[in-house]
Each structure stands twice: as structure tokens, then as C-alpha cells.
Design an enzyme around this catalytic site. Sequence first.
Site, PDB file in Angstrom:
ATOM      1  N   HIS A  21     -13.637 -57.504  26.121  1.00 34.30           N
ATOM      2  CA  HIS A  21     -14.521 -57.888  25.027  1.00 34.30           C
ATOM      3  C   HIS A  21     -13.763 -57.789  23.703  1.00 34.30           C
ATOM      4  CE1 HIS A  21     -15.068 -53.699  24.023  1.00 34.30           C
ATOM      5  NE2 HIS A  21     -15.702 -53.423  25.159  1.00 34.30           N
ATOM      6  N   HIS A  24     -11.571 -54.603  22.983  1.00 36.12           N
ATOM      7  CA  HIS A  24     -10.229 -54.612  23.606  1.00 36.12           C
ATOM      8  C   HIS A  24      -9.347 -55.630  22.893  1.00 36.12           C
ATOM      9  CE1 HIS A  24     -13.085 -53.955  27.144  1.00 36.12           C
ATOM     10  NE2 HIS A  24     -12.542 -52.769  26.934  1.00 36.12           N
ATOM     11  N   CYS A 131     -19.051 -36.587  33.254  1.00 39.40           N
ATOM     12  CA  CYS A 131     -19.646 -37.898  32.971  1.00 39.40           C
ATOM     13  C   CYS A 131     -18.744 -38.969  33.569  1.00 39.40           C
ATOM     14  CB  CYS A 131     -19.796 -38.130  31.470  1.00 39.40           C
ATOM     15  SG  CYS A 131     -20.296 -39.841  31.132  1.00 39.40           S
ATOM     16  N   CYS A 134     -17.376 -41.656  31.084  1.00 37.76           N
ATOM     17  CA  CYS A 134     -16.183 -41.258  30.311  1.00 37.76           C
ATOM     18  C   CYS A 134     -15.018 -40.917  31.232  1.00 37.76           C
ATOM     19  CB  CYS A 134     -16.427 -40.014  29.470  1.00 37.76           C
ATOM     20  SG  CYS A 134     -17.726 -40.102  28.257  1.00 37.76           S
ATOM     21  N   CYS A 148     -24.976 -37.716  28.024  1.00 37.04           N
ATOM     22  CA  CYS A 148     -23.735 -38.095  27.356  1.00 37.04           C
ATOM     23  C   CYS A 148     -24.095 -39.118  26.280  1.00 37.04           C
ATOM     24  CB  CYS A 148     -22.762 -38.714  28.358  1.00 37.04           C
ATOM     25  SG  CYS A 148     -21.497 -39.709  27.542  1.00 37.04           S
ATOM     26  N   HIS A 151     -22.792 -42.741  26.952  1.00 31.67           N
ATOM     27  CA  HIS A 151     -23.261 -43.516  28.105  1.00 31.67           C
ATOM     28  C   HIS A 151     -24.741 -43.340  28.386  1.00 31.67           C
ATOM     29  CE1 HIS A 151     -18.888 -43.440  28.575  1.00 31.67           C
ATOM     30  NE2 HIS A 151     -19.085 -44.670  28.974  1.00 31.67           N
ATOM     31  N   LYS A 300     -24.417 -50.848  18.791  1.00 27.12           N
ATOM     32  CA  LYS A 300     -23.326 -50.564  19.700  1.00 27.12           C
ATOM     33  C   LYS A 300     -23.194 -51.732  20.676  1.00 27.12           C
ATOM     34  CE  LYS A 300     -21.730 -47.289  22.936  1.00 27.12           C
ATOM     35  NZ  LYS A 300     -21.549 -46.021  23.481  1.00 27.12           N
ATOM     36  N   LYS A 303     -23.648 -54.020  27.467  1.00 24.77           N
ATOM     37  CA  LYS A 303     -24.115 -55.083  28.371  1.00 24.77           C
ATOM     38  C   LYS A 303     -25.628 -55.174  28.339  1.00 24.77           C
ATOM     39  CE  LYS A 303     -20.550 -54.658  31.756  1.00 24.77           C
ATOM     40  NZ  LYS A 303     -20.286 -53.981  32.996  1.00 24.77           N
TER      41      LYS A 303
HETATM   42  O1  ME8 Z   1     -10.583 -45.761  27.448  1.00 29.59           O
HETATM   43  N1  ME8 Z   1     -14.354 -51.207  18.982  1.00 29.59           N
HETATM   44  O2  ME8 Z   1     -10.263 -47.798  28.475  1.00 29.59           O
HETATM   45  P1  ME8 Z   1     -11.377 -48.723  27.821  1.00 29.59           P
HETATM   46  C1  ME8 Z   1     -13.032 -51.107  18.863  1.00 29.59           C
HETATM   47  N2  ME8 Z   1      -8.759 -46.684  30.295  1.00 29.59           N
HETATM   48  N3  ME8 Z   1     -12.206 -50.943  19.906  1.00 29.59           N
HETATM   49  C2  ME8 Z   1     -12.739 -50.870  21.120  1.00 29.59           C
HETATM   50  C3  ME8 Z   1     -14.131 -50.962  21.318  1.00 29.59           C
HETATM   51  C4  ME8 Z   1     -14.945 -51.140  20.176  1.00 29.59           C
HETATM   52  N4  ME8 Z   1     -16.260 -51.242  20.234  1.00 29.59           N
HETATM   53  N5  ME8 Z   1     -14.353 -50.856  22.638  1.00 29.59           N
HETATM   54  C5  ME8 Z   1     -13.157 -50.706  23.232  1.00 29.59           C
HETATM   55  C6  ME8 Z   1     -10.039 -46.469  28.280  1.00 29.59           C
HETATM   56  N6  ME8 Z   1     -12.170 -50.720  22.332  1.00 29.59           N
HETATM   57  C7  ME8 Z   1      -8.934 -45.886  29.142  1.00 29.59           C
HETATM   58  C8  ME8 Z   1      -7.675 -45.829  28.330  1.00 29.59           C
HETATM   59  S1  ME8 Z   1      -5.078 -45.295  28.033  1.00 29.59           S
HETATM   60  C9  ME8 Z   1      -3.963 -44.310  28.780  1.00 29.59           C
HETATM   61  C10 ME8 Z   1      -6.507 -45.240  29.036  1.00 29.59           C
HETATM   62  C11 ME8 Z   1     -10.718 -50.615  22.602  1.00 29.59           C
HETATM   63  O3  ME8 Z   1     -11.418 -49.938  28.668  1.00 29.59           O
HETATM   64  C12 ME8 Z   1     -10.090 -49.413  21.910  1.00 29.59           C
HETATM   65  O4  ME8 Z   1      -8.705 -49.594  21.830  1.00 29.59           O
HETATM   66  O5  ME8 Z   1     -12.622 -47.953  27.621  1.00 29.59           O
HETATM   67  C13 ME8 Z   1     -10.397 -48.317  22.886  1.00 29.59           C
HETATM   68  O6  ME8 Z   1      -9.585 -47.167  22.699  1.00 29.59           O
HETATM   69  C14 ME8 Z   1     -10.076 -49.005  24.189  1.00 29.59           C
HETATM   70  O7  ME8 Z   1     -10.544 -50.366  23.989  1.00 29.59           O
HETATM   71  C15 ME8 Z   1     -10.808 -48.344  25.344  1.00 29.59           C
HETATM   72  O8  ME8 Z   1     -10.747 -49.149  26.460  1.00 29.59           O
END
Ligand code: ME8
Length: 481
Positions: A21, A24, A131, A134, A148, A151, A300, A303
Amino acid sequence: MKKPDKFYITTPIYYVNDKPHIGHAYTTIVADVLARFYRQEIGDKNVFFLTGTDEHGVKVAESAAKSSISPQEFTDRVSQEFKDAWQNLDISYNHFIRTTDKEHQKIVVDILKKLKDKGVLYEGDYQGLYCVGCEKFILESELVEGKCPDHNKVPEKLTEKNWFFSLQKFLPKIKEAIESGELLVYPESRKKEVLGLISKQALPDFSVSRSNKAVTWGIDLPWDNSQKVYVWIDALCNYITALAYPKGKDFKKFWPADAQFLGLEILKFHAVYWPAILLALDLPLPKLYIHGFFSIDGKKMSKTLGNVIDPNKLVAEYGSDVAKYLILSQFSFGAESDIKVEDFPVKYNADLVNGLGNLINRVTNMVEKYFAGQIKIDFKNTKLGQEEIRQLHFRESLLTIWQVIQKDNLLIDQEKPWELAKDEQNKPKLEALLKELVFDLYNIAVALKPFMPQKSQEIIDVITAKKIIKPQSPIFPRLNK
Ligand code: ME8
């Protein structure tokens, strides 16, 4: 400003339980801009840009079960969706790591063995609230109405045997490294947050493994077959396994990372646990750049609310360059912010169609009309907006570029070249004016290269051609709405 010899940039590896999304996309786009910028500065082979997917753990296994396919099939599918999204957005990563890659798994096993040999791991019982959303144990004090807060779910009560990492030993060194800047945590507010956590002694030792009973989809702990490697440890290691730690030539060249980008919700993992692992392995520490989380129209992204913005849709509507511009120009790096969906078309029209697009059309049209497309210019790079990129002030870099665009559009309105063209005597003045405008346009295009590589090249092609002619179809067409 001294140029670095090499530049290593990472994004978090994204969980495959979710589709890509705009959140990311944001992190991946800033990493891409910086990678493109440094490739220009120090050459392609001296820049390494890593992204990828985080594919193990309970959450992914549950998502696979819901889709009635095996975890491997599921992760293959979603991981490909991330790759497709990045291809659509024209993201120039050097390597896409998956935690299910054989090579990664093998190195993770070696890293855990090394940590055990160094005496920083011990066996213990964990009792706590977990959780799954998380993928972490959560403290009673972090719950909101027993749930949490991220979530909105009641965590599970768990008691299980885990292997623990002796974090306490490393905290003084981590604190010192953050204070001295050896471990860079940017921006300042996040640095304070981490130092606060350390001084409050709110950081118990963390698990590096989970029981096989709870976690079935993961890497086996090499010396204890009742355990799987904890998904966060598996994931954090990606930043060095991707470089073939410890012997790989990329590892020797690129570690430590020059810019690890992440969102603030995973700060503790990156600014405390990750440095602790690195210190235990006697490795140098990286630079961490933390950005804010954004919401969509005040809510926020989720989905259930159905307000998740799909970057592929933005690309389909505007093309990759414009989609990236619209995302980056909304707010400054580090800030928490709200994305307003209805602003996208407004901003596209204002900044790109009426701003830059209009300037391109006017200037090329006048050079074509008044000078038969021939005007001699000494092109020189003025490094417009580049210092801002170095400081990770991406939006500010764009604002600097747009000041020149505004100045030039205003200059045309004021000088009225079409009036000047009526009198042959004014020709030198008209020529000087157009030279200034073409010169600026060139620098605008060069400055935009890391942000909008394709559009930037189109503009450069038009104004460095033997004959400057107004593009037949506008580089930034009006929306058909
Ligand atoms: O946490 N606003 O993965 P994840 C800004 N797999 N950035 C956002 C966002 C938002 N609303 N939502 C997601 C994980 N991001 C772990 C990481 S690393 C060793 C493991 C971005 O799929 C932001 O960079 O939940 C956030 O830190 C990351 O996606 C989390 O992606």
C-alpha cells in the site's frame, strides 16, 4: 561536501500478509530517490539498494491458511505482488530479498550459532501477552482497554520456553553509541524516544526463538529442535544476509548501512535490538532514518475501513513518476501526516500541468517560434535542490525546484516575450530571456532526475535537441475528468 565512497540503503522488508500500500510505497520511494541520487554522485556500482519481503511467522501462516494454500505458495504469490508494485513504480532496487531464500536462511542459522558461541543467548521461560498482529510480546501497560492499540485485538496469554538475548549487557554501549552519533537515529525526536526507553529501563531481554508448538512456519533453531528462530530476528538479519555476511564481497564493501529507512512503529527493533545483535557480532553500526506514519483522510489506513491506497492504482492513473511526486510532495520526511486523496488531482494540475508542464510548453514554443528552435546555451549543473536530498529533505528539495518554476512562469508573464518579439530591436533582450529560461529548465530537469527519472529525461531530450520544438503531446497532460 566530501562524497562517500559507497552508499548502502535499505527499507524494512514488508510482511506478506498484506498487499503493498501507499505506506510501503512511501518508504520504498524515498529509498529509491536517495539511491538514484547517490548513483549520480558516486557511480552505479558503489550504491546498493535493498528491499524485500518478510515471510515467516504466525501471521503469515494464518493468512495462508485463510486462503487455503501452503505458506510457501502464499508467500510466493504476495512477494511477487510487492515486486510488481515496485516495478510499476519504477523502483531501482539492486536486490530483493525474501526471508524464505535458502541463502538467507543458511546465514541466519550461522548468525544464531555465532551468538550462542559468544555467550549472549540463554534459555528461559517466557510468560506474557503476545499480539500476532505485531508478532511481538506486548506489555500490560501498552494495552488500551485490554487490546493491542494497533490491531484492536486481545493478545494471547503465552507461557513457553524461549532462547533469550542478554540485552542488558549491551544497553550502556547502545546508549553511548546513540549519544555520540556512532549509531545515528534521525530525526532528533526519535533519538530522544530511544534514549528515553533505555533510561527508563523499559527494555527487558528479548526472545530470539519461539516454541515450535506456537510457530510452525520459520527457520529451525540449529541446536534446539523444539524452537524456531523468532521472526523479527530472522527479519533483522536480512540487512546483512543480503550482502552475504560475513565473507561476501558486497558485505565487505557495503556494511555498515548508510541509510536504513523505517516507520516509527518498528523503532525499538531497529534502534535497540538490531544494534545489540550487531555489537554482539562485533560489527559497526548503521544510520537509521525514521519517518512518520500517515493516515488517509484523517483515518488509520485499514482493510476494514476500505481506505487503503493501492500504489498500482496511482500509477495507472498518473504514471510512475507523477505518482512518486504526488506521494513525496505531500509532507516532510519524519513528519506524521494525513494524506488527502482529493488533493492528488488538484496538486497534479497545479504543480505539474499548470506549473512545470506549462513552463515547458511556453519556453519550447517561444524558442521554436522566435528563433527557429535554435538558441545557444552553455548548460551547467547548478546543483539545484541537491543539498536538500543529502539531508533527506525530499519535499524541501521539490519545493526549491518549484520556486524556480514559479519564478520563471512569473518572469514570462511580466516580460511578455510575445510583445518583445514584435520589435526586431528587442531581439537581444528576447534571446537573453529565453536563454535564461532554457537554462533553468535544464537545471529543473536535472534536479528532478532522482524523483522523476523518465519525465526528467523527456525534458532534457527536448531542450538539448539540435532544434528545440514544443513537444507534440504535453509531457504532463491534463486529466480527462
Ligand atoms: O513491520 N505510513 O513490516 P510491515 C507510513 N516486516 N509508512 C508505513 C505505513 C503508514 N501508514 N504502513 C507501513 C514490518 N509503512 C516488518 C519489518 S524489517 C527487518 C521487518 C511502512 O509490512 C513503514 O516503512 O508492517 C513501516 O515501517 C513498514 O512499512 C512496515 O511494514
